[in-house]
Enzyme design. Sequence first.
Site, PDB file in Angstrom:
ATOM      1  N   MET A  30       0.842  -1.199   0.000  1.00  0.00           N
ATOM      2  CA  MET A  30       0.000   0.000   0.000  1.00  0.00           C
ATOM      3  C   MET A  30       0.881   1.254   0.000  1.00  0.00           C
ATOM      4  SD  MET A  30      -3.480  -0.870   1.963  1.00  0.00           S
ATOM      5  CE  MET A  30      -2.946  -0.532   3.613  1.00  0.00           C
ATOM      6  N   HIS A  37       9.104  -3.520   3.614  1.00  0.00           N
ATOM      7  CA  HIS A  37       8.803  -3.755   2.191  1.00  0.00           C
ATOM      8  C   HIS A  37      10.097  -4.028   1.431  1.00  0.00           C
ATOM      9  CE1 HIS A  37       5.510  -0.871   3.410  1.00  0.00           C
ATOM     10  NE2 HIS A  37       4.795  -1.872   2.927  1.00  0.00           N
ATOM     11  N   GLY A 147       4.818 -10.087   4.327  1.00  0.00           N
ATOM     12  CA  GLY A 147       5.580 -10.018   5.572  1.00  0.00           C
ATOM     13  C   GLY A 147       4.921 -10.811   6.688  1.00  0.00           C
ATOM     14  N   GLN A 153      -2.737 -12.114   7.937  1.00  0.00           N
ATOM     15  CA  GLN A 153      -2.877 -11.877   6.492  1.00  0.00           C
ATOM     16  C   GLN A 153      -2.122 -12.944   5.697  1.00  0.00           C
ATOM     17  OE1 GLN A 153      -2.789  -7.966   4.303  1.00  0.00           O
ATOM     18  NE2 GLN A 153      -0.643  -8.519   4.010  1.00  0.00           N
ATOM     19  N   ARG A 187       2.418   2.858   9.548  1.00  0.00           N
ATOM     20  CA  ARG A 187       1.617   3.577  10.554  1.00  0.00           C
ATOM     21  C   ARG A 187       2.473   4.139  11.694  1.00  0.00           C
ATOM     22  NH1 ARG A 187      -2.545  -0.446   8.988  1.00  0.00           N
ATOM     23  NH2 ARG A 187      -4.294   0.763   8.175  1.00  0.00           N
TER      24      ARG A 187
HETATM   25  O1  PAF Z   1      -0.157  -5.786   3.509  1.00  0.00           O
HETATM   26  C1  PAF Z   1      -0.577  -4.849   2.788  1.00  0.00           C
HETATM   27  O2  PAF Z   1       0.080  -3.825   2.598  1.00  0.00           O
HETATM   28  C2  PAF Z   1      -1.950  -4.967   2.144  1.00  0.00           C
HETATM   29  O3  PAF Z   1      -2.845  -5.605   2.979  1.00  0.00           O
HETATM   30  C3  PAF Z   1      -1.907  -5.645   0.763  1.00  0.00           C
HETATM   31  C4  PAF Z   1      -1.457  -7.075   0.857  1.00  0.00           C
HETATM   32  C5  PAF Z   1      -0.986  -4.850  -0.152  1.00  0.00           C
HETATM   33  C6  PAF Z   1      -3.315  -5.625   0.141  1.00  0.00           C
HETATM   34  O4  PAF Z   1      -3.784  -4.328  -0.026  1.00  0.00           O
END
Ligand code: PAF
Length: 280
Positions: A30, A37, A147, A153, A187
């Site tokens: 995002m 990242h 991650g 997730q 954040r």
């Molecule tokens: O982890 C994130 O940044 C988001 O949840 C993702 C996987 C890019 C989906 O919008």
Amino acid sequence: MNIVSEPAQVRAAVREWKANGLRVGFVPTMGYLHEGHGSLIRAACEQNDKVVVSIFVNPMQFGPGEDLESYPRDMERDSAYVEQLGADLIFHPQPETMYAEDFCTFVDMTGLTEGLCGKSRPVHFRGVCTIVTKLFHIVQPDRAYFGQKDAQQLAVIRRMVRDLDMDIEVVGCPIVREPDGLAKSSRNTYLSGPERQAALILSQTIRFGEQLVADGETDARELVRKMTEKIETEPLARVDYVEAVDGRMLQPTDRVKAPLLVAMAVYIGKTRLIDNFMIE
Ligand code: PAF
């Protein structure tokens, strides 16, 4: 490195790469990229011939009253960082490109999405599963990188890929931390000076929990109780949840037994931060 905003442009690039027998790695983000990242992009560049990074603040995964509007964005800085890491293509679509006005198809999951973050963010994982499915269809990667900080997730994406027979290898990468222990997160920029200091309670509690397990704690409820008590010593912290769940089904468990995920979400002021550790 190219930056494109239309799915057809991504498809054309990937089609050409694949016609030449190249393997494609994909890092969905995002944006407002940080070292966390960076570690995903580095791993993707090492393990694939070509790498696509998507930058899209996905409205569907934010609930009412969450931080969609204020979520930090800096495309210029992000694109320089992605280029420096050696990725080949950034996909940066507009919301209206991803969601037509009459969009009405969703990817939803029961079970795994209902506990942990799913309790206080009931629409979140439907938004994540839907956008990740769309991105997978557009990019058609061989491997996709996520991650371990967002442990739920990662588990949800792995299950979705298995359940829906998506021909993609999901690669999980370790949590990246600041030198003082705070897990990297976009954040973290919301935190004031005193809040930034208070946020250290998360990683300190993670280390405390790991130590309790290393010292022989076998009762998961005791583990959670002691970790919660520690977080509550920080006046700026408010616990959303601390839970020990089995690492596969993400169901609460009484015993400290591998595979175990010990996860937490804690408000520091208005900012909700997450952290976790796994026992494999
Ligand atoms: O982890 C994130 O940044 C988001 O949840 C993702 C996987 C890019 C989906 O919008």
